[in-house]
Design a protein around this motif. Sequence first.
Motif, short mmCIF file in Angstrom:
data_model
loop_
_atom_site.label_atom_id
_atom_site.label_comp_id
_atom_site.label_asym_id
_atom_site.label_seq_id
_atom_site.Cartn_x
_atom_site.Cartn_y
_atom_site.Cartn_z
N ARG A 87 0.83 -1.21 0.00
CA ARG A 87 0.00 0.00 0.00
C ARG A 87 0.86 1.26 0.00
O ARG A 87 0.57 2.22 0.70
CB ARG A 87 -0.96 -0.04 1.21
CG ARG A 87 -1.81 -1.32 1.27
CD ARG A 87 -3.23 -1.13 1.76
NE ARG A 87 -3.36 -0.40 2.98
CZ ARG A 87 -3.58 -0.94 4.19
NH1 ARG A 87 -3.68 -2.24 4.33
NH2 ARG A 87 -3.71 -0.17 5.24
N GLU A 90 -0.80 4.63 -0.55
CA GLU A 90 -1.38 5.28 0.64
C GLU A 90 -0.29 5.99 1.45
O GLU A 90 -0.54 7.01 2.11
CB GLU A 90 -2.07 4.24 1.53
CG GLU A 90 -3.29 3.62 0.86
CD GLU A 90 -3.93 2.54 1.71
OE1 GLU A 90 -3.58 2.41 2.90
OE2 GLU A 90 -4.79 1.82 1.17
N ILE A 103 -7.81 8.01 4.71
CA ILE A 103 -7.46 7.02 3.68
C ILE A 103 -8.44 5.85 3.73
O ILE A 103 -8.93 5.38 2.70
CB ILE A 103 -6.00 6.54 3.87
CG1 ILE A 103 -5.06 7.69 3.49
CG2 ILE A 103 -5.71 5.31 3.03
CD1 ILE A 103 -3.63 7.49 3.92
N GLY A 108 -9.42 3.00 1.07
CA GLY A 108 -8.06 2.51 1.27
C GLY A 108 -8.03 1.69 2.53
O GLY A 108 -9.06 1.20 3.00
N ASN A 112 -8.82 -2.09 1.30
CA ASN A 112 -7.95 -2.15 0.13
C ASN A 112 -7.18 -3.48 0.13
O ASN A 112 -7.14 -4.21 -0.87
CB ASN A 112 -7.01 -0.94 0.17
CG ASN A 112 -6.12 -0.84 -1.07
OD1 ASN A 112 -6.19 -1.66 -1.97
ND2 ASN A 112 -5.27 0.18 -1.09
#
Length: 414
Positions: A87, A90, A103, A108, A112
Motif C-alpha cells: 500500500r 497510501e 485514507i 483505502g 484495500n
Amino acid sequence: MKSVLIRKIKSLAGIRETGVCLVRGAEMKTLHSIENAFLLIENGVIKNFGRNDDAPERADEVIDATGKFVLPAWCDSHTHIVYAGSRESEFVDKINGLSYEEIAARGGGILNSAKRLAETSEEELFESAWQRLEGMRSNGTGAVEIKSGYGLSYEGELKMLRVIRKLKEKSSLTIKATFLGAHAYPAQFKTNHEGYLKILLEELLPIIADEGLADFIDVFCEENYFSAAETDRILEAGVKHGLQPKVHVNQFNILGGVGVSVKHNALSVDHLEHISDEDIVALKTVVGLPTNNMTMPVALPGCSLFLKIPYTPARKIIDAGLPLALATDFNPGSAPSGNMNLVNSLACINMSMTPEEVINASTLNGAYAMNVEEELGSITLGKKANLIITKPVSSLAMLPYSFGDNPVARTIIG
Ligand code: NIG
Ligand code: FE
C-alpha cells in the motif's frame, strides 16, 4: 543426537530460572547474564550453559562467539504478514497530508488489502509471507504470531488461516495463528453489522475451532471499526470456542476495550497508544493472582513511527508494576516492517525504555503474549534453542543504539 557448542561468548544474556513466565515492573530493568560464557545445545534444546572455563571439550558443531552476545531470539507476538500487494500509494497519500482515517474512508486501508487478498491465490499468499518470515528470521526473530483479517469474508478468512497453517507446518520458526475476522466491516455490511457478526460468530468460529485453524481471537476495537460492546460479544464467542483473546485496543481512541479484554482473560492487549488510569487499574487487578493469569500489554512502536501517532506510554505502564511486550505489527498499512531490532531502538528512543527493558519486552514478554513462554523467550535449561548471535559489539546498549542496522550475525532456530 546432534550437539552444538557456542563458546567464548562475550555475554550470554536473558537467563531466567525455569518457570518464570514474564517480567514486570522494576524487574524489567534486569537482564541476567554471564560474561565469557558457553552454551550447549542438544537436539535443538538448551542443554547446559555457564562460564566458558567449564565448557565441554567437544560437540558435533562448535561456534566461536568471541566478542559477541548471545540472546534469546525475538518473539514477535503481533503481526499481519499474510497480505497481498502493498500500500505504498497510501504512504504517499499520507505524505501529502491524508490521515489513516481519511485514507480508510476513501476505500483505502484494511478494505484495500482485503480486495487484493480476494484476488490472490493461496500459493502466492504463502510465498510472499514466507519471504517476509525469512527476512524476519535474519533480523533475529524466532517466533511469530500471525493474524487473519484481510479476508473479511467466509472464504477469505479461511484462506488466510489455511496459509498460516501451512506456514506453521513448513517453517522452523514457531508460529501462532490468530483469527481477526473482526478487523473491519466489509463495505456491504457497513450498515448491517449483525449480518457480518453472524458470519464471524455463527459460520466461521465453529469451523475454525473444529479444524484448529486458530490459537487466538482478535478484534480491532476502535471508532468506525468494532465497538466495545461488539468486542465483548466477539471475545465471548471466541472464548467459548477455545480461543483466548489478543485484542487491538486504544490505537486512536479509548473505547473501554482494555476492560472488556481483561474481563475475558485476554492474553494480551495491543497498541495502547492511549491508555487511561482505569485501563492501568484494570490491567493491575490481576496482579497478585499467579502471573500466568495476567493480560500482557503490547506496544507496537513501528506503527507509531509510520503513522506518526503517539508512542505507547511505556513508563506509565512499567512504572505501575505492569509487564510490557514489544512487537512489530508487520502489516501493509500501518507498519510495513518486521524488524524487531528497529522496534527495540524506537522503544528506547521514543518510549524511554532501557536496553535491558526492551530485550525483556521482545523476548520473554513477547513469548508470553503468544503463549510460548514455556518453550521460548529466555536462556533457560530445557527451552528450545532459538537464539541470536550478534555481530561483535562493545556492549548490550550497542544493539538498540545502532538503529537501522542489523546487529544479528546469525539466528539459530533449535
Ligand atoms: O494493527 N489497527 C488495525 N490493524 C492494523 C493495521 C492494518 C492495516 O492498516 O492494514 C494495525 O495497525
Ligand atoms: Fe495489528
